[in-house]
Each structure stands twice: as structure tokens, then as C-alpha cells.
Design a protein around this motif. Structure first.
Motif, PDB file in Angstrom:
ATOM      1  N   GLN A   1       0.784  -1.386  -0.081  1.00  7.52           N
ATOM      2  CA  GLN A   1       0.093   0.133   0.195  1.00  7.52           C
ATOM      3  C   GLN A   1       0.647   1.258  -0.116  1.00  7.52           C
ATOM      4  OE1 GLN A   1      -0.216  -2.394   2.270  1.00  7.52           O
ATOM      5  NE2 GLN A   1      -1.886  -3.430   2.225  1.00  7.52           N
TER       6      GLN A   1
ATOM      7  N   ASP B   1      -9.741   3.050  -3.813  1.00  7.02           N
ATOM      8  CA  ASP B   1      -8.558   2.217  -3.346  1.00  7.02           C
ATOM      9  C   ASP B   1      -8.623   2.301  -1.731  1.00  7.02           C
ATOM     10  OD1 ASP B   1      -7.202   1.858  -5.727  1.00  7.02           O
ATOM     11  OD2 ASP B   1      -6.537   4.078  -5.839  1.00  7.02           O
TER      12      ASP B   1
ATOM     13  N   ASP C   1      -3.734  -7.385   6.897  1.00  7.14           N
ATOM     14  CA  ASP C   1      -4.906  -7.662   6.021  1.00  7.14           C
ATOM     15  C   ASP C   1      -5.451  -6.238   5.481  1.00  7.14           C
ATOM     16  OD1 ASP C   1      -5.745  -6.128   8.192  1.00  7.14           O
ATOM     17  OD2 ASP C   1      -7.279  -7.209   9.010  1.00  7.14           O
ATOM     18  N   GLY C   2      -4.415  -5.330   5.502  1.00 14.16           N
ATOM     19  CA  GLY C   2      -4.584  -4.144   4.538  1.00 14.16           C
ATOM     20  C   GLY C   2      -5.742  -3.039   5.254  1.00 14.16           C
TER      21      GLY C   2
ATOM     22  N   THR D   1      -9.956   0.420   4.884  1.00 13.35           N
ATOM     23  CA  THR D   1      -9.440  -0.889   4.278  1.00 13.35           C
ATOM     24  C   THR D   1      -8.791  -0.210   3.087  1.00 13.35           C
ATOM     25  OG1 THR D   1     -11.095  -2.535   5.207  1.00 13.35           O
ATOM     26  CG2 THR D   1     -10.046  -3.059   3.396  1.00 13.35           C
TER      27      THR D   1
ATOM     28  N   GLU E   1      -7.983  -1.398  -0.517  1.00 17.67           N
ATOM     29  CA  GLU E   1      -8.424  -2.558  -1.465  1.00 17.67           C
ATOM     30  C   GLU E   1      -8.608  -1.846  -2.717  1.00 17.67           C
ATOM     31  OE1 GLU E   1     -11.114  -6.467  -1.889  1.00 17.67           O
ATOM     32  OE2 GLU E   1     -11.403  -4.787  -0.180  1.00 17.67           O
ATOM     33  N   SER E   2      -8.068  -2.018  -4.022  1.00 18.54           N
ATOM     34  CA  SER E   2      -8.069  -1.268  -4.979  1.00 18.54           C
ATOM     35  C   SER E   2      -9.028  -1.995  -5.755  1.00 18.54           C
ATOM     36  CB  SER E   2      -6.646  -1.446  -5.958  1.00 18.54           C
ATOM     37  OG  SER E   2      -7.021  -0.721  -7.155  1.00 18.54           O
ATOM     38  N   THR E   3     -10.224  -1.010  -6.258  1.00 13.33           N
ATOM     39  CA  THR E   3     -11.540  -1.438  -7.268  1.00 13.33           C
ATOM     40  C   THR E   3     -11.439  -0.361  -8.124  1.00 13.33           C
ATOM     41  OG1 THR E   3     -13.165  -0.213  -5.975  1.00 13.33           O
ATOM     42  CG2 THR E   3     -12.400  -2.400  -5.080  1.00 13.33           C
TER      43      THR E   3
END
Length: 678
Positions: free
Chosen positions: A449, A537, A506-507, A529, A531-533
Motif C-alpha cells: 500500500q 482504493d 490484512d490491509g 481498508t 483495497e483497489s477497485t
């Protein structure tokens, strides 16, 4: 004295060196460890060695060994020990005669080179040879050091110390006369013992004499065989302590120098000290040695990294790493080491502290577990921090008490869950926490990250009235390769905040922030969190509690609201682009709520310099500036009635090629947006 310190990194280990000084010598048999022998061989066989000969001296050897052990056990690295003594003084205290013109300063050192940080003799020797002052000393490349023909080498390992591996080489000029055998405090049996020694030829000795002093008195001096290298036979030893004296004389019978050596005449016993597992024991007692029956000995067991000491077995059973005992005719000891059960749980953990039914966030918790089960940490509850330390048991459970606060932790020793649960009892109130492990480090496990982000804290869509701000707060986040996240921004009423957190494996990023100067009860907390979508992000929900403050023009009654958050990785725009990650051109600025009678939609032009101005000059005179480094947006506009100019703040959301933020109205806060196109 001149001190020449330096350090370097080799194979990830800090190797530091100094060329001047000391700890008290310990008497015993000369026995070189393999590591010590390797250094001695390098020194003696080096083709550049400038000394005419070299002699392993028992007194110097014991001082060198004691110096290395003392630095490891007392965890320091210096030529002067914590008691203020250096090598010259320590040699003299051990009975070694140094030239009188050297003086008696306790911190003087003309004889010692030290190193630390590597277990490999070749690494240590090569580093010394790469240092001109050390090379000059160890290879006797000037006359002063070339005269130091007697030497000793010390090596010691202590896993609990800073550098773990410690090395000492001491070279000194020969004593005018010295007894080489028996060695100081040697154990002998019977009334007769053969002695041998050396007399410095530069003192022009003509003969050597010796005698013995014990409980029966002082014997007559006898003349030794030989002079420069001499031998003799001492008789009339008595049980217990005996002192052998030797003196050199010139051709006129005048005494040049004297020396002495104490030996113990008594029953000798065999001590066998072995190791099971990965660890070491006191070097002087390792293996099979001969010790005086009735003497008190202390042997210490030191585990290698990742191992624990599991106790002594054999003639004596004990769980103490440092074992003191009275020597018997035969003693067998085994130091047992086993892999640490805490390895899987060792690491750093971060998370939130909750209260009540675990739905109310009350603070942050940090717990660090070592490979030996030692846990340390800090819980911050309602702005008050409590630091603690303790020891996990074999089930991974531990407890600690600090300032009346009781902390419990439960670690997963299997490493399957990657978290630690715990409680903190403060003033009779129980708080719980679950902290997640973060194993990121810049060298071998950089956080994926890592980078710069912008974060939009949108208003709760279910709260559309005037009791909470309708604009979006924001933050800029910088994540370092080691997982540290620096967060700074403003909430939708203009309150600035900043905090630091750590990305878990776990980000997730747990945040709890109480800016200075805000009313009691103010906090911002929650979990983000990474998490890239396609849309973002970072996702999550933060809880914003604003404490009541009658003097505040904005929402004086306070509130608690949920802020849906979305974030985008932010990359500084390249040449020809602006911060919205698009070519300069038309965009639309949106403004609403915040005492506006109706929403505004204003066409603006975004320039190459990331400055937005109205496409058609005039009211509401919107101007915006975008910081290309951070993505922060600042600006202003004039209220439609032309009476007040209002500030705008926000951030670019690159993933959606837009920007969001807030403005402060008269007594309410509204929203701001900037989107591509007209």
C-alpha cells in the motif's frame, strides 16, 4: 589517547570498531575458542606482520576473554567499561607488568582493538585490515606496536545484547619476567610442579631464580635452567593456595624484575558442560575442563536467536540460566535449549479499543511480542495512554498492571489468526481490543500500500438536515514502505486533525484521533481498508463525534455521525496533465447546503497550472487552486447575495477524476465538488 571509531553494515549486521580500551580479568586456563584461534592465526601468519615473534600470554588471554564477555553481558561497546576502566588498567590489575612510563590512568589504552556485530572471524579480520589504525596495531607496523609481542584474543556471544557478537584482541610488550606455566589460578596436585617462563632479553638478564610462598613459609630461591626461556621444578607445595615467585637478575646479581603466580594445590575434578539445542555456555567452562574441588563456579547459558533456555540437567537440575555451584570430583552439566514457542506470534500488532458491547470505540492499542514471549505495548483510552510490559505463558496468555490499570493479552501461538485479543480494565470499566499484525518493513517486506492517497469523508446520506455538516471532510495519507501511515486533513466543519497509524497485514488501518484544543467528547475513529477497485482504493466508515460547545458558531450542540469514506491513490500529474489526471479544460464546480438557498453549478476552466476560474467571470466568483504534490484543493466563492466570501477546502479524487470537499457558511457547512466537463 586518540580514539578511532567507525561502523559499517555487513550482511545486515552492524559491525563497529574502536582502537583504544577495557573489564577485570578472570583467571583460568588458556583455551582458545575456534573463533579466537582463527583471529590469532590471521594475525600471526599475515605476511605484513611486523613483530619478530608472538606469544599467547595466559594473563592477556584471560583479560581479552573477560573484556568480550563483559561487553556482551553488560550490553555496551566501548574501550572503557561502565566502571570507568580500560585495558591498560585491567591488565595491571590482573598482574601483568606494563612499562612504568605508560602511567596509571584507569582509562588509558595502548593495547586493545575491539569489534562487534558479526560471528564470522574473516569478516571481523577483513574489517580490521580495512581500517588503517587497526591494521597498524594488529600487524605491528610501527615500532611501538611491533614491541607488543604478547597477545590474547577474546570472543563472546550474547543473544540478548545489542551487537550479540563481541571480539577483543590485546597485544602488549613482554613483561620483564613472566611465568608461562602453570597458568594463574591453575589447579595442581602433589607437592611438586614444573614451571616455565620467559625473561625479556632487552633487559639483559643473566639468570632467573624462583621460590614458593605458602602456609609453610617462603622457600629458598633456586636458579632456573635457561634465561630468556627458562624452566624449573618447584617443591614443597602444600594443599591450598601457593604463590610461585620468579625474578630475573643481571650479571652483578641485582634484581631486574619480579613476578608471581598463584596456584591451587588440591584435588582436581572433571567438569563436563555440554549443550543440547541452539545456544552457548560460558566459554571458559565449555566442554571438558579440570576444576578445583570445593571451588565455586558460575556457568551461564545463552540461547541463540529464536530459542529459549529450557534448564540444566545432569549432576544439577536448575531452571536458572546462570548456575552457581560448588565443584565436586566429577560434575556433568547439560544446557538445554528449545525453539521458542512464541516465534509465530512475534511481531507488532495494531487495532482499536472498544467499550460496552464492543460497538463504541474508545481508543487505540498497540502490542509487540518478542521471539521470547515478552510483550510490550500501549493502550490509549479517551486520550490517556498506558504503557505496559509482561511475559506470555506457554498458552500465549499474559497480564500486566500499570498505574492501577490491568491489561490482559491472548496471543495465537500458531500464527493462524494473525491477531491478539485483550482487555484493559480502567477504573473498574472493562475495555476490549483486537489488534492485527503488521509485518511490513522497508527492506524485506515493503507494504504494497506504500504511496500517497487522498481520502474523502462524505456526510452520512441518512442525515440531510441542518444538524450535521453536509460537506465532505478530507485527508491526505502517506503510507511508508514499513506500513506507517501519516494521516492529515480537515473535517467538514473545518476542524484540522492529524494522526499516525500502521497498515496491518490484512490491509486495514485503525484510526483514533482526538485533536488538541477540541471540546471534551470529540473524536474521529474507525477502520479503513486498502483495497483497489474500479471506484476506489480505500473504503470504510469513520465515526465522528463532535463535543458540545455553546461558543461554537457551527453545531454548538454537538453530534455523532457516520462518515462513509472513499480514497484514491494519488500520483503527481505528469507534464501536460493537471491533478485530475486529465488534460486542462472545462469542469463544473458544485456547491450546496451551508446556508445556500439553492445549489450552485458553476462552469470553470482548469489551467495547466492547476488553477480553476469561472468560465464567465462574475458572481459567484469561484476560484480554486489544486496542489499538484498532495492533491489538496483550496479556494473561495462569493455567496449569491454578494455579501460574504466563503473558503473552500477539499481533495482531488483521481480515480474518479473529480474533487470533493466543504465550505463553511454562516452557521452551517455545505458541500463542494469539482467534476470534469461542463
Amino acid at each position: 589517547m586518540k580514539t578511532v571509531p567507525f561502523s559499517s553494515l555487513r550482511s545486515g549486521l552492524a559491525v563497529a570498531f574502536l582502537i583504544l580500551a577495557g573489564h577485570a580479568a578472570q583467571a583460568g586456563a588458556v583455551k582458545l575458542l575456534p573463533q579466537e584461534q582463527a583471529i590469532a592465526t590471521d594475525m600471526i601468519t599475515d605476511p605484513d606482520q611486523g613483530r619478530p615473534y608472538m606469544v599467547l600470554d595466559p594473563i592477556i588471554q584471560k583479560v581479552a576473554e573477560a573484556r568480550a564477555q563483559d561487553m556482551g553481558q553488560r550490553n555496551y561497546f566501548s574501550h572503557v567499561n561502565p566502571d570507568g576502566f580500560a585495558a591498560n588498567y585491567l591488565l595491571q590489575q590482573a598482574g601483568y607488568q606494563l612499562p612504568a612510563w605508560w602511567g596509571s590512568s584507569p582509562t588509558a589504552n595502548y593495547v586493545e582493538s575491539i569489534a562487534a556485530g558479526s560471528s564470522d572471524p574473516s569478516t571481523i579480520w577483513n574489517a580490521w585490515m580495512a581500517s588503517p589504525p587497526h591494521k597498524q596495531d594488529l600487524l605491528g607496523q610501527v615500532s611501538f606496536f611491533a614491541s607488543e609481542t604478547h597477545y590474547g584474543v577474546g570472543y563472546y556471544f550474547d543473544a540478548t545484547s545489542t551487537y550479540q557478537f563481541y571480539w577483543v584482541v590485546i597485544t602488549a610488550p613482554p613483561e620483564p619476567i613472566e611465568i608461562m606455566s602453570p597458568q594463574p589460578s591453575a589447579n595442581v596436585t602433589g607437592a611438586t610442579v614444573t614451571i616455565s617462563g620467559l625473561a625479556d632479553p632487552t633487559t639483559n638478564p643473566a639468570s632467573v631464580q624462583y621460590c614458593v610462598v605458602n602456609a609453610s613459609g617462603t622457600s629458598a630461591y633456586q636458579t632456573a635452567t635457561g634465561v630468556g626461556s627458562w624452566t624449573g621444578t618447584v617443591t614443597d607445595l602444600v594443599p591450598g593456595s601457593n604463590v610461585i615467585r620468579a625474578q630475573s637478575l643481571d650479571s652483578n646479581g641485582k634484581v631486574i624484575a619480579q613476578t608471581s603466580c598463584r596456584v591451587n594445590d588440591g584435588a582436581a575434578g572433571t567438569l563436563a558442560v555440554t549443550v543440547s539445542g541452539s545456544g552457548s555456555v560460558t566459554a571458559a567452562l565449555s566442554g571438558t575442563t579440570t576444576q578445583l574441588v570445593g571451588s565455586t563456579l558460575t556457568v551461564k547459558a545463552t540461547p541463540e536467536p529464536g530459542y529459549l533456555f529450557a534448564g540444566w540437567t545432569g549432576s544439577i537440575t536448575s531452571g536458572s540460566a546462570a548456575l552457581s555451584f560448588t565443584m565436586q570430583a566429577g560434575v556433568n552439566l547439560q544446557a538445554n535449549f528449545q525453539p521458542s514457542p512464541y516465534l509465530a506470534a512475534s511481531g507488532a500488532y495494531y487495532g482499536l479499543v472498544t467499550s460496552g458491547s464492543e460497538t463504541t470505540t474508545a481508543g487505540l492499542a498497540r502490542v509487540t511480542v518478542s521471539a521470547y514471549g515478552l510483550f510490550t505495548g500501549k493502550v490509549t483510552i479517551s486520550g490517556t495512554a498506558f504503557s505496559f510490559t509482561g511475559q506470555l505463558n506457554s498458552d500465549g496468555y499474559g497480564t500486566a498492571t500499570v498505574d492501577g490499570v490491568t491489561i490482559t493479552v491472548q496471543a495465537d501461538l500458531t500464527g493462524e489468526t494473525g491477531d491478539i485479543t485483550g482487555t484493559a480494565t480502567v477504573g473498574g470499566v472493562d475495555y476490549g481490543f483486537t489488534v492485527n499484525e503488521s509485518t511490513f518493513n522497508a527492506k524485506t517486506n515493503a507494504a504494497p500500500q506504500a504511496g500517497r492517497y487522498t481520502l474523502v469523508l462524505a456526510p452520512d446520506p441518512s442525515e440531510t438536515g441542518t444538524s450535521t455538516p453536509q460537506g465532505s471532510g478530507y485527508a491526505t495519507i502517506v503510507v511508508a514502505p514499513n506500513g506507517t501511515a501519516m494521516v492529515a486533513g480537515r473535517l467538514a466543519d473545518g476542524t484540522p486533525y492529524a494522526t499516525t497509524g500502521h497498515i496491518a497485514n490484512d490491509g486495514t488501518l485503525s484510526l483514533y484521533c482526538v485533536p488538541s484544543g477540541v471540546p471534551a467528547g470529540w473524536s474521529l475513529n474507525g477502520v479503513l481498508t486498502f483495497e483497489s477497485t474500479d471506484a476506489s482504493d480505500i473504503d470504510g466508515t469513520l465515526t465522528w463525534t463532535k463535543g458540545a460547545n455553546a461558543k461554537d458558531a457551527f453545531y454548538p450542540g454537538g453530534f455523532t455521525t457516520q462518515l462513509p469514506t472513499v480514497g484514491s491513490h494519488y500520483v503527481r500529474p505528469g507534464t501536460g496533465l493537471q491533478a485530475l489526471d486529465a488534460a486542462p479544460g472545462m469542469a463544473t464546480a458544485g456547491l450546496g447546503s451551508g446556508n445556500l438557498s439553492q445549489p450552485l453549478s458553476v462552469p470553470v476552466v482548469v489551467s495547466q497550472q492547476d488553477k480553476a476560474t469561472m468560465a464567465t467571470p462574475g458572481s459567484p466568483d469561484v476560484t480554486l487552486n489544486i496542489n499538484p504534490v498532495s492533491g489538496a484543493v483550496t479556494g473561495s466563492f462569493v455567496m449569491p447575495d454578494g455579501s460574504l466570501k466563503r473558503g473552500i477546502r477539499g481533495v482531488v479524487f483521481q480515480k474518479q477524476q473529480s474533487a470533493y470537499g466543504y465550505f463553511r457558511g454562516v452557521n452551517q457547512c455545505g458541500y463542494f465538488s469539482l467534476t470534469q466537463g461542463s
